[in-house]
Write a protein that holds these residues in place. Structure first.
Motif, PDB file in Angstrom:
ATOM      1  N   GLU A 181      39.534  51.585  50.503  1.00 10.64           N
ATOM      2  CA  GLU A 181      39.846  50.077  50.710  1.00 10.64           C
ATOM      3  C   GLU A 181      40.121  49.265  49.495  1.00 10.64           C
ATOM      4  O   GLU A 181      39.759  49.874  48.447  1.00 10.64           O
ATOM      5  N   PHE A 182      40.648  48.269  49.677  1.00 12.28           N
ATOM      6  CA  PHE A 182      41.050  47.510  48.467  1.00 12.28           C
ATOM      7  C   PHE A 182      40.015  46.410  48.560  1.00 12.28           C
ATOM      8  O   PHE A 182      39.531  45.886  49.609  1.00 12.28           O
ATOM      9  N   GLY A 222      36.880  43.589  51.520  1.00  8.87           N
ATOM     10  CA  GLY A 222      36.508  45.082  51.029  1.00  8.87           C
ATOM     11  C   GLY A 222      35.545  44.935  49.961  1.00  8.87           C
ATOM     12  O   GLY A 222      34.866  43.928  49.434  1.00  8.87           O
ATOM     13  N   PRO A 223      35.156  46.269  49.454  1.00  7.96           N
ATOM     14  CA  PRO A 223      33.988  46.449  48.544  1.00  7.96           C
ATOM     15  C   PRO A 223      34.170  45.804  47.283  1.00  7.96           C
ATOM     16  O   PRO A 223      35.352  45.667  46.754  1.00  7.96           O
ATOM     17  N   GLU A 224      33.243  45.222  46.666  1.00  5.73           N
ATOM     18  CA  GLU A 224      33.434  44.606  45.434  1.00  5.73           C
ATOM     19  C   GLU A 224      33.893  45.562  44.387  1.00  5.73           C
ATOM     20  O   GLU A 224      34.484  45.222  43.317  1.00  5.73           O
ATOM     21  N   ASP A 225      33.635  46.706  44.251  1.00  4.44           N
ATOM     22  CA  ASP A 225      33.660  47.687  43.405  1.00  4.44           C
ATOM     23  C   ASP A 225      34.869  48.737  43.515  1.00  4.44           C
ATOM     24  O   ASP A 225      35.171  49.724  42.912  1.00  4.44           O
ATOM     25  N   ALA A 226      35.777  48.122  44.364  1.00  2.62           N
ATOM     26  CA  ALA A 226      37.144  48.791  44.728  1.00  2.62           C
ATOM     27  C   ALA A 226      37.914  48.941  43.499  1.00  2.62           C
ATOM     28  O   ALA A 226      38.025  48.208  42.683  1.00  2.62           O
ATOM     29  N   ALA A 227      38.548  50.169  43.393  1.00  2.98           N
ATOM     30  CA  ALA A 227      39.296  50.332  42.113  1.00  2.98           C
ATOM     31  C   ALA A 227      40.932  49.335  42.204  1.00  2.98           C
ATOM     32  O   ALA A 227      41.317  48.750  41.285  1.00  2.98           O
ATOM     33  N   ASP A 228      41.453  49.219  43.662  1.00  2.00           N
ATOM     34  CA  ASP A 228      42.471  48.278  43.721  1.00  2.00           C
ATOM     35  C   ASP A 228      42.117  47.082  44.163  1.00  2.00           C
ATOM     36  O   ASP A 228      41.373  46.892  45.208  1.00  2.00           O
ATOM     37  N   ARG A 229      42.790  46.023  43.638  1.00  2.38           N
ATOM     38  CA  ARG A 229      42.082  44.701  43.930  1.00  2.38           C
ATOM     39  C   ARG A 229      43.710  43.756  44.117  1.00  2.38           C
ATOM     40  O   ARG A 229      44.515  44.057  43.456  1.00  2.38           O
ATOM     41  N   VAL A 230      43.483  42.757  44.794  1.00  3.76           N
ATOM     42  CA  VAL A 230      44.615  41.781  45.129  1.00  3.76           C
ATOM     43  C   VAL A 230      43.792  40.291  45.012  1.00  3.76           C
ATOM     44  O   VAL A 230      42.939  40.117  45.532  1.00  3.76           O
ATOM     45  N   THR A 231      44.356  39.398  44.168  1.00  4.84           N
ATOM     46  CA  THR A 231      43.634  38.019  43.985  1.00  4.84           C
ATOM     47  C   THR A 231      44.716  36.929  44.024  1.00  4.84           C
ATOM     48  O   THR A 231      45.924  37.412  43.835  1.00  4.84           O
ATOM     49  N   GLY A 232      44.589  35.740  44.358  1.00  7.09           N
ATOM     50  CA  GLY A 232      45.556  34.877  44.333  1.00  7.09           C
ATOM     51  C   GLY A 232      44.971  33.769  45.523  1.00  7.09           C
ATOM     52  O   GLY A 232      44.317  33.868  46.120  1.00  7.09           O
ATOM     53  N   PRO A 233      46.150  32.891  45.593  1.00  2.00           N
ATOM     54  CA  PRO A 233      45.854  31.680  46.557  1.00  2.00           C
ATOM     55  C   PRO A 233      46.138  32.141  47.971  1.00  2.00           C
ATOM     56  O   PRO A 233      47.116  33.189  48.289  1.00  2.00           O
ATOM     57  N   ALA A 234      45.395  31.940  49.204  1.00  2.00           N
ATOM     58  CA  ALA A 234      45.500  32.345  50.201  1.00  2.00           C
ATOM     59  C   ALA A 234      46.772  31.976  50.991  1.00  2.00           C
ATOM     60  O   ALA A 234      47.088  32.727  51.716  1.00  2.00           O
ATOM     61  N   VAL A 235      47.178  31.000  50.530  1.00  6.58           N
ATOM     62  CA  VAL A 235      48.550  30.506  51.293  1.00  6.58           C
ATOM     63  C   VAL A 235      49.503  31.492  50.569  1.00  6.58           C
ATOM     64  O   VAL A 235      50.519  31.691  51.429  1.00  6.58           O
ATOM     65  N   ASP A 236      49.578  31.712  49.474  1.00  9.77           N
ATOM     66  CA  ASP A 236      50.610  32.735  48.943  1.00  9.77           C
ATOM     67  C   ASP A 236      50.512  34.168  49.615  1.00  9.77           C
ATOM     68  O   ASP A 236      51.609  34.780  49.924  1.00  9.77           O
TER      69      ASP A 236
END
Length: 264
Positions: free
Chosen positions: A186-187, A202-216
């Motif tokens: 999971e991401f 997804g899990p806090e310790d996931a190796a792959d992550r996506v961050t940013g504004p929800a609208v984007d």
């Protein structure tokens, strides 16, 4: 089992907001081109009316919906455009009335659906909440096309939480429809809502992550903006690859939108 009432309520609010945007348009404004190639404002509303009608059949008349699926299979590359074209030929007042009647009928059908019901669709069967979420996603996305054509800037709301969740849940579908292996792990996805709240998946310790504004993120998964024009960040090769192919809608991969700096 999730209560579908909140997303049905938000679908209604999203539709009413778009209605306010188009209700007083002139015939010339209905004919304005939108970012979708070949589609005017009228085509966008006609598509929503057409899809609402199909949704009502899926919820209330499975045999009739099966006949619609047969039509789609007979012309897989044309049936969506043909449905929009048929509706766009109507006088604006008739098109607007049909859209309003159709979305009211769908809301009533969704609210009356028995608990645990599942409905056929052009993709996998959907629950009541999933059907309402898909309709909200399309209403918001096509509403963005209309706003772009009219030069109007829409204020995002926390109704986007439904679209964001759908975008996360369709990760595996996006990889599969592009013929790519689905990531095993999971991401972690962290999105800042219009209200300032942070939505996490997804899990806090996931190796792959996506961050940013929800609208984007919602613009990305509905393919209403190019990744390079959005403030989304990926950590990890699989998450980075996902941001190039993400889509929250059923069907084949879309062409997406060009980056703002690209020459058409």
């Amino acid at each position: 089992m999730a209560d579908p009432t909140p997303v049905i309520d938000d679908l209604r609010a999203e539709s009413e907001e778009l209605d306010l945007l188009v209700a007083e348009l002139s015939p010339e404004q209905w004919a304005l081109a939108t970012p979708a190639s070949g589609w005017t404002v009228a085509h966008q509303i006609a598509h929503l009316a057409w899809t609402d009608h199909s949704s009502v059949l899926a919820v209330t008349d499975h045999d009739a919906f099966s006949r619609e699926v047969e039509k789609a299979l007979a012309a897989p590359g044309d049936f969506v455009d043909e449905g929009a074209e048929d509706g766009a030929r109507k006088p604006p007042e008739r098109l607007l009335a049909d859209w309003r009647a159709g979305r009211r009928a769908l809301e009533e059908a969704l609210r009356a659906a028995p608990e645990g019901a599942r409905f056929p669709w052009y993709g996998p069967p959907m629950s009541t909440a999933s059907m309402a979420t898909a309709r909200l996603m399309e209403t918001w996305a096509h509403g963005m096309d209309v706003a772009d054509a009219l030069g109007v800037r829409r204020t995002p709301t926390d109704r986007l939480r439904h679209i964001a969740r759908l975008g996360v849940r369709t990760r595996d579908f996006a990889f599969g429809v592009h013929g790519m292996p689905v990531p095993f792990e999971e991401f972690r996805v962290e999105l800042t809502a219009p209200s300032g709240e942070v939505w996490t998946y997804g899990p806090e310790d996931a190796a792959d992550r996506v961050t940013g504004p929800a609208v984007d993120f919602c613009l990305l998964v509905t393919q209403r903006a190019h990744r390079s024009d959005l403030a989304l960040r990926a950590a990890g090769p699989d998450a980075d690859r996902w941001l190039d192919i993400a889509q929250a809608f059923a069907g084949p991969p879309g062409k997406g939108r060009q980056a703002k700096g690209d020459t058409p």
